[in-house]
Design a protein around this motif. Structure first.
Motif, PDB file in Angstrom:
ATOM      1  N   VAL A  36      -0.505   5.182  70.045  1.00 39.09           N
ATOM      2  CA  VAL A  36       0.864   5.578  70.400  1.00 39.09           C
ATOM      3  C   VAL A  36       1.855   4.472  70.037  1.00 39.09           C
ATOM      4  N   ALA A  37       1.472   3.225  70.238  1.00 39.95           N
ATOM      5  CA  ALA A  37       2.345   2.102  69.874  1.00 39.95           C
ATOM      6  C   ALA A  37       2.587   2.069  68.362  1.00 39.95           C
ATOM      7  N   ALA A  38       1.538   2.298  67.585  1.00 41.09           N
ATOM      8  CA  ALA A  38       1.684   2.315  66.124  1.00 41.09           C
ATOM      9  C   ALA A  38       2.609   3.449  65.691  1.00 41.09           C
ATOM     10  N   TRP A  39       2.466   4.603  66.327  1.00 43.69           N
ATOM     11  CA  TRP A  39       3.353   5.721  66.009  1.00 43.69           C
ATOM     12  C   TRP A  39       4.805   5.365  66.304  1.00 43.69           C
ATOM     13  N   GLY A  40       5.041   4.708  67.422  1.00 45.80           N
ATOM     14  CA  GLY A  40       6.402   4.311  67.778  1.00 45.80           C
ATOM     15  C   GLY A  40       6.988   3.326  66.779  1.00 45.80           C
ATOM     16  N   GLU A  41       6.169   2.392  66.339  1.00 46.21           N
ATOM     17  CA  GLU A  41       6.634   1.412  65.345  1.00 46.21           C
ATOM     18  C   GLU A  41       6.987   2.096  64.033  1.00 46.21           C
ATOM     19  N   ARG A  42       6.150   3.028  63.603  1.00 45.39           N
ATOM     20  CA  ARG A  42       6.430   3.751  62.354  1.00 45.39           C
ATOM     21  C   ARG A  42       7.718   4.560  62.465  1.00 45.39           C
ATOM     22  N   LYS A  43       7.899   5.236  63.589  1.00 51.02           N
ATOM     23  CA  LYS A  43       9.101   6.047  63.795  1.00 51.02           C
ATOM     24  C   LYS A  43      10.350   5.172  63.764  1.00 51.02           C
ATOM     25  N   ARG A  44      10.281   4.045  64.458  1.00 52.00           N
ATOM     26  CA  ARG A  44      11.416   3.119  64.504  1.00 52.00           C
ATOM     27  C   ARG A  44      11.703   2.529  63.117  1.00 52.00           C
ATOM     28  N   ARG A  46      11.011   3.806  60.166  1.00 47.91           N
ATOM     29  CA  ARG A  46      11.561   4.821  59.260  1.00 47.91           C
ATOM     30  C   ARG A  46      13.002   5.164  59.621  1.00 47.91           C
ATOM     31  N   TRP A  47      13.322   5.148  60.913  1.00 47.06           N
ATOM     32  CA  TRP A  47      14.699   5.388  61.323  1.00 47.06           C
ATOM     33  C   TRP A  47      15.594   4.254  60.818  1.00 47.06           C
ATOM     34  N   GLU A  48      15.151   2.992  60.980  1.00 46.68           N
ATOM     35  CA  GLU A  48      15.927   1.841  60.520  1.00 46.68           C
ATOM     36  C   GLU A  48      16.082   1.853  59.005  1.00 46.68           C
ATOM     37  N   LEU A  49      15.026   2.243  58.302  1.00 40.58           N
ATOM     38  CA  LEU A  49      15.099   2.333  56.845  1.00 40.58           C
ATOM     39  C   LEU A  49      16.119   3.387  56.426  1.00 40.58           C
ATOM     40  N   GLU A  50      16.139   4.503  57.124  1.00 35.87           N
ATOM     41  CA  GLU A  50      17.107   5.561  56.832  1.00 35.87           C
ATOM     42  C   GLU A  50      18.535   5.080  57.077  1.00 35.87           C
ATOM     43  N   GLN A  51      18.741   4.383  58.192  1.00 34.43           N
ATOM     44  CA  GLN A  51      20.068   3.852  58.483  1.00 34.43           C
ATOM     45  C   GLN A  51      20.503   2.841  57.425  1.00 34.43           C
ATOM     46  N   MET A  52      19.578   1.985  57.020  1.00 31.12           N
ATOM     47  CA  MET A  52      19.882   0.989  55.995  1.00 31.12           C
ATOM     48  C   MET A  52      20.250   1.669  54.678  1.00 31.12           C
ATOM     49  N   SER A  53      19.524   2.717  54.328  1.00 34.71           N
ATOM     50  CA  SER A  53      19.807   3.390  53.059  1.00 34.71           C
ATOM     51  C   SER A  53      21.164   4.081  53.080  1.00 34.71           C
ATOM     52  N   LYS A  54      21.611   4.504  54.267  1.00 36.24           N
ATOM     53  CA  LYS A  54      22.924   5.148  54.385  1.00 36.24           C
ATOM     54  C   LYS A  54      24.052   4.122  54.451  1.00 36.24           C
ATOM     55  N   ASP A  55      23.869   3.101  55.291  1.00 25.68           N
ATOM     56  CA  ASP A  55      24.939   2.147  55.554  1.00 25.68           C
ATOM     57  C   ASP A  55      25.057   1.049  54.501  1.00 25.68           C
ATOM     58  N   ASN A  56      23.927   0.567  54.022  1.00 20.55           N
ATOM     59  CA  ASN A  56      23.907  -0.547  53.069  1.00 20.55           C
ATOM     60  C   ASN A  56      22.895  -0.279  51.955  1.00 20.55           C
ATOM     61  N   ALA A  72      10.751   9.084  50.235  1.00 18.81           N
ATOM     62  CA  ALA A  72       9.370   9.482  50.517  1.00 18.81           C
ATOM     63  C   ALA A  72       8.893   8.874  51.840  1.00 18.81           C
ATOM     64  N   GLU A  73       9.245   7.626  52.089  1.00 17.88           N
ATOM     65  CA  GLU A  73       8.838   6.968  53.338  1.00 17.88           C
ATOM     66  C   GLU A  73       9.520   7.613  54.539  1.00 17.88           C
ATOM     67  N   ILE A  74      10.791   7.904  54.426  1.00 22.69           N
ATOM     68  CA  ILE A  74      11.541   8.520  55.520  1.00 22.69           C
ATOM     69  C   ILE A  74      11.003   9.922  55.829  1.00 22.69           C
ATOM     70  N   ALA A  75      10.557  10.630  54.822  1.00 26.75           N
ATOM     71  CA  ALA A  75      10.088  12.009  55.004  1.00 26.75           C
ATOM     72  C   ALA A  75       8.717  12.096  55.671  1.00 26.75           C
ATOM     73  N   LYS A  76       7.970  10.999  55.723  1.00 21.93           N
ATOM     74  CA  LYS A  76       6.636  11.043  56.313  1.00 21.93           C
ATOM     75  C   LYS A  76       6.716  11.272  57.823  1.00 21.93           C
ATOM     76  N   PRO A  77       5.786  12.048  58.349  1.00 22.50           N
ATOM     77  CA  PRO A  77       5.721  12.179  59.807  1.00 22.50           C
ATOM     78  C   PRO A  77       5.212  10.871  60.426  1.00 22.50           C
ATOM     79  N   PHE A  78       5.502  10.652  61.689  1.00 18.73           N
ATOM     80  CA  PHE A  78       5.176   9.374  62.331  1.00 18.73           C
ATOM     81  C   PHE A  78       3.683   9.082  62.367  1.00 18.73           C
ATOM     82  N   TRP A  79       2.838  10.078  62.306  1.00 19.79           N
ATOM     83  CA  TRP A  79       1.406   9.842  62.387  1.00 19.79           C
ATOM     84  C   TRP A  79       0.786   9.453  61.047  1.00 19.79           C
TER      85      TRP A  79
END
Length: 81
Positions: A36-44, A46-56, A72-79
């Motif tokens: 569950v911790a690994a899933w949370g890290e992946r989700k976080r 990918r969210w940060e990567l998405e924000q970075m790609s939009k903002d900067n 491709a990385e953003i589109a992956k499911p958290f698992w």
């Protein structure tokens, strides 16, 4: 995950070591928590990567990724790794 959880008691039994139910439960709980911790890290991540790609978007180039790799990385499911 099923292989890890299913194999531990059988391996201990093959070695002649008794496995207590409480000990198995703790092992399974520890394994589940780490998953569950690994899933949370992946989700976080990918969210940060998405924000970075939009903002900067220029930062994506700086870290050596292409736009296609980021999408491709953003589109992956958290698992998925």
């Amino acid at each position: 995950m099923n292989d890890i959880l299913a194999s531990a008691p059988h391996q201990a039994a093959r070695r002649g070591m008794p496995v207590r139910p409480a000990e198995m439960s703790r092992r399974h709980l520890t394994t589940l928590r780490s998953i569950v911790a690994a899933w949370g890290e992946r989700k976080r991540f990918r969210w940060e990567l998405e924000q970075m790609s939009k903002d900067n978007p220029h930062l994506i180039d700086d870290i050596g990724l292409t736009r296609r790799q980021v999408e491709a990385e953003i589109a992956k499911p958290f698992w998925r790794r």
